[in-house]
Design an enzyme around this catalytic site. Structure first.
Site, PDB file in Angstrom:
ATOM      1  N   HIS A  47      -7.413  -4.932   9.974  1.00 38.60           N
ATOM      2  CA  HIS A  47      -6.983  -4.841   8.405  1.00 38.60           C
ATOM      3  C   HIS A  47      -5.679  -5.459   8.020  1.00 38.60           C
ATOM      4  CE1 HIS A  47      -5.045  -0.747   9.552  1.00 38.60           C
ATOM      5  NE2 HIS A  47      -4.081  -1.727   9.314  1.00 38.60           N
TER       6      HIS A  47
ATOM      7  N   GLU B 161      -9.757  -2.381   5.018  1.00 38.26           N
ATOM      8  CA  GLU B 161     -10.418  -1.852   6.180  1.00 38.26           C
ATOM      9  C   GLU B 161     -11.892  -2.833   6.455  1.00 38.26           C
ATOM     10  OE1 GLU B 161      -8.921  -0.086   8.386  1.00 38.26           O
ATOM     11  OE2 GLU B 161      -8.594   1.842   7.695  1.00 38.26           O
TER      12      GLU B 161
ATOM     13  N   ASP C 110       0.760  -1.244   0.012  1.00 39.70           N
ATOM     14  CA  ASP C 110      -0.156   0.118   0.130  1.00 39.70           C
ATOM     15  C   ASP C 110       0.780   1.078   0.078  1.00 39.70           C
ATOM     16  OD1 ASP C 110       0.917  -0.631   2.600  1.00 39.70           O
ATOM     17  OD2 ASP C 110      -1.192  -1.098   3.427  1.00 39.70           O
TER      18      ASP C 110
ATOM     19  N   ASN D 142      -7.931  -3.094  14.092  1.00 43.90           N
ATOM     20  CA  ASN D 142      -9.264  -3.569  13.553  1.00 43.90           C
ATOM     21  C   ASN D 142      -9.400  -4.804  12.710  1.00 43.90           C
ATOM     22  OD1 ASN D 142      -8.336  -2.651  11.291  1.00 43.90           O
ATOM     23  ND2 ASN D 142      -9.761  -0.702  11.034  1.00 43.90           N
TER      24      ASN D 142
HETATM   25  C1  F6R Z   1       1.372  -1.881   5.928  1.00 39.38           C
HETATM   26  C2  F6R Z   1       0.261  -2.567   6.234  1.00 39.38           C
HETATM   27  C3  F6R Z   1      -0.725  -2.711   7.474  1.00 39.38           C
HETATM   28  C4  F6R Z   1      -0.009  -2.906   8.582  1.00 39.38           C
HETATM   29  C5  F6R Z   1      -0.902  -2.697   9.742  1.00 39.38           C
HETATM   30  C6  F6R Z   1      -0.142  -3.015  11.130  1.00 39.38           C
HETATM   31  O1  F6R Z   1       1.699  -1.932   4.803  1.00 39.38           O
HETATM   32  O2  F6R Z   1      -0.091  -2.961   4.864  1.00 39.38           O
HETATM   33  O3  F6R Z   1      -1.721  -3.439   7.073  1.00 39.38           O
HETATM   34  O4  F6R Z   1       0.677  -3.968   8.669  1.00 39.38           O
HETATM   35  O5  F6R Z   1      -1.504  -1.625   9.898  1.00 39.38           O
HETATM   36  O6  F6R Z   1       0.933  -1.713  11.264  1.00 39.38           O
HETATM   37  P1  F6R Z   1       1.920  -1.835  12.381  1.00 39.38           P
HETATM   38  O7  F6R Z   1       2.914  -2.983  12.076  1.00 39.38           O
HETATM   39  O8  F6R Z   1       2.601  -0.547  12.228  1.00 39.38           O
HETATM   40  O9  F6R Z   1       1.317  -2.325  13.729  1.00 39.38           O
END
Ligand code: F6R
Length: 241
Positions: free
Chosen positions: A137, A142, A67, A135
């Site tokens: 994702h 989302e 992303d 959440n």
């Molecule tokens: C990032 C991504 C997100 C993160 C998720 C957890 O490229 O795709 O799904 O893996 O938000 O983020 P952290 O690792 O910062 O807790």
């Protein structure tokens, strides 16, 4: 889904990094799906050390990131392009033209989604690395996202924006949108590795391990995939064991 319980985040990083390296040794032309955020940093540090020690080479590897925030310049310190250069790419021997990250500048969004999906069709991912949002994702898919979704422009939830505020000086600076690989494309990867560490992931890990499959909890789509390995540390397991 295979669950590997580790003592702490460092052990998760070492074990997960080693799994990726084993796969790269088996197939030096591996296509990797990569993530940003806190979760993969320990893995990337391990890869950097192992490239320096000549234990592994990324020379023939190709990468696709999950992303990118909409509207942040690639040189913005919080853009995922910048993150990947800083935390991994500029320290290893992966050629720059093997790197794919969604291009999320405002006038190119639809075109970028289409070309990213086409690139993923042409070059399927062998091994996908995922973190998980509080959440549920994966990528920036989302809650409520269809499991059939391909790369698209997502409106980030307030929870995700608040969770990621720690990387910015102020909540108002956190973008409201991102381009993300869709769940359908994540599920197409031949093999998937998800890492979750820390108490703030305990509830998400509990839901993931409950095996209920629902679009309200996007990571539950992974139960539909035949080859998923989840690395968790003790803190992320406090609500599950
Ligand atoms: C990032 C991504 C997100 C993160 C998720 C957890 O490229 O795709 O799904 O893996 O938000 O983020 P952290 O690792 O910062 O807790």
């Amino acid at each position: 889904m295979k669950i590997i319980k580790c003592k702490d985040a460092l052990e998760v990083a070492k074990e997960a990094a080693e799994l990726f390296e084993r796969e790269i040794r088996k197939n030096p032309h591996l296509v990797l799906g990569l993530a940003t955020g806190s979760s993969p940093i320990g893995i990337y540090d391990q890869w950097i050390a192992d490239v320096r020690n000549k234990k592994i080479s990324f020379q023939n590897v190709t990468t696709f990131n999950l992303d990118e925030y909409v509207g942040l310049d690639q040189n913005h310190p919080q853009s995922y392009y910048y993150f990947m250069q800083e935390h991994l790419f500029r320290h290893i021997d992966l050629p720059q033209d093997h790197i794919h990250i969604p291009y999320a500048q405002k006038n190119h969004l639809k075109k970028s989604c289409k070309s990213y999906s086409e690139a993923l069709e042409q070059t399927p991912i062998d091994l996908q690395l995922l973190g998980i949002g509080a959440n549920g994702h994966i990528g920036f898919n989302e809650p409520g996202t269809s499991f059939k979704q391909k790369t698209f422009i997502v409106n980030l939830t307030e929870q995700t924006r608040k969770d990621n505020q720690r990387f910015f000086t102020d909540l108002s600076e956190v973008p409201h949108q991102a381009i993300t690989m869709g769940i359908a494309e994540i599920l197409k990867a031949k093999k998937i590795v998800l890492v979750a560490t820390g108490k703030n992931k305990a509830d998400a890990v509990r839901k993931l391990l409950s095996e209920e499959v629902t679009t309200d909890f996007p990571a539950s789509a992974l139960h539909q995939h035949p080859d998923v390995t989840v690395f968790v540390d003790e803190d992320a397991m406090v609500l599950s064991s």
